[in-house]
Write a protein that holds these residues in place. Structure first.
Motif, PDB file in Angstrom:
ATOM      1  N   PRO A  95     -18.277  40.692  -3.272  1.00 51.72           N
ATOM      2  CA  PRO A  95     -18.848  39.917  -4.449  1.00 51.72           C
ATOM      3  C   PRO A  95     -18.341  38.669  -5.061  1.00 51.72           C
ATOM      4  O   PRO A  95     -17.254  38.622  -4.711  1.00 51.72           O
ATOM      5  N   THR A  96     -19.583  37.607  -5.314  1.00 52.09           N
ATOM      6  CA  THR A  96     -19.389  36.188  -5.830  1.00 52.09           C
ATOM      7  C   THR A  96     -19.688  36.058  -7.351  1.00 52.09           C
ATOM      8  O   THR A  96     -18.540  35.151  -7.785  1.00 52.09           O
ATOM      9  N   ARG A  97     -19.389  37.234  -8.068  1.00 50.87           N
ATOM     10  CA  ARG A  97     -19.719  37.471  -9.494  1.00 50.87           C
ATOM     11  C   ARG A  97     -19.398  38.586  -9.626  1.00 50.87           C
ATOM     12  O   ARG A  97     -19.262  39.649  -9.527  1.00 50.87           O
ATOM     13  N   SER A  98     -19.482  39.075 -11.609  1.00 55.63           N
ATOM     14  CA  SER A  98     -20.035  40.213 -11.947  1.00 55.63           C
ATOM     15  C   SER A  98     -21.665  40.653 -11.150  1.00 55.63           C
ATOM     16  O   SER A  98     -22.527  40.345 -10.783  1.00 55.63           O
ATOM     17  N   ILE A  99     -21.255  42.533 -11.193  1.00 55.08           N
ATOM     18  CA  ILE A  99     -22.351  42.735 -10.721  1.00 55.08           C
ATOM     19  C   ILE A  99     -22.499  44.442 -11.210  1.00 55.08           C
ATOM     20  O   ILE A  99     -20.981  45.045 -11.082  1.00 55.08           O
ATOM     21  N   ASP A 100     -23.191  45.060 -11.652  1.00 56.97           N
ATOM     22  CA  ASP A 100     -23.342  46.779 -11.835  1.00 56.97           C
ATOM     23  C   ASP A 100     -23.208  47.163 -10.684  1.00 56.97           C
ATOM     24  O   ASP A 100     -23.068  47.151  -9.596  1.00 56.97           O
ATOM     25  N   PRO A 101     -21.819  48.081 -11.029  1.00 56.06           N
ATOM     26  CA  PRO A 101     -20.904  49.168 -10.360  1.00 56.06           C
ATOM     27  C   PRO A 101     -22.059  50.131  -9.401  1.00 56.06           C
ATOM     28  O   PRO A 101     -22.575  50.070  -8.498  1.00 56.06           O
ATOM     29  N   ALA A 102     -23.542  50.746  -9.882  1.00 57.78           N
ATOM     30  CA  ALA A 102     -24.301  50.832  -9.146  1.00 57.78           C
ATOM     31  C   ALA A 102     -24.994  50.159  -7.825  1.00 57.78           C
ATOM     32  O   ALA A 102     -24.526  50.309  -6.269  1.00 57.78           O
TER      33      ALA A 102
END
Length: 118
Positions: A95-102
């Motif tokens: 990922p290149t950024r924050s992302i929801d765990p789901a």
């Protein structure tokens, strides 16, 4: 030779370390992914030993994916997540950024399904 899938599935479902630390949604996705692949591997295995070997590798990969998701969702542990990805030779794009765990779990498992030999 048909390999019985039941003992393999019991092994997967009893392995709490697969989902330890995950949220309910991520844990459900991971268990569904591992059990689906377990069934496929049991069907394709030539021997029971082959099936067990493949399922053990699959569980190890599932645990590493689980750990990656846990690490990535904490911004302070993204470096460790990157190191884990390198050590495990994960081929999916990080990922290149924050992302929801789901969402992260979904993206990883989708990629894994589309690239099973990676």
């Amino acid at each position: 030779m048909a390999i019985s899938c039941d003992p393999l599935l019991r092994h997967v479902l009893r392995d709490e370390s697969l989902t330890r630390g995950l949220g309910d949604i991520e844990a459900r996705m991971l268990i569904e992914w591992v059990t689906d692949w377990t069934e496929l591997l049991a069907d394709a295995a030539r021997t029971e030993d082959d099936a067990w070997s493949c399922v053990r590798r699959l569980c190890r990969r599932g645990k590493a994916i689980s750990r990656f998701v846990q690490l990535w969702t904490d911004p302070e542990n993204r470096g460790a997540a990157g190191q884990l990805a390198a050590a495990e030779r994960f081929a999916w794009p990080l990922p290149t950024r924050s992302i929801d765990p789901a969402d992260l779990m979904h993206h990883i498992l989708t990629w894994e399904n589309q690239h099973p030999d990676s």
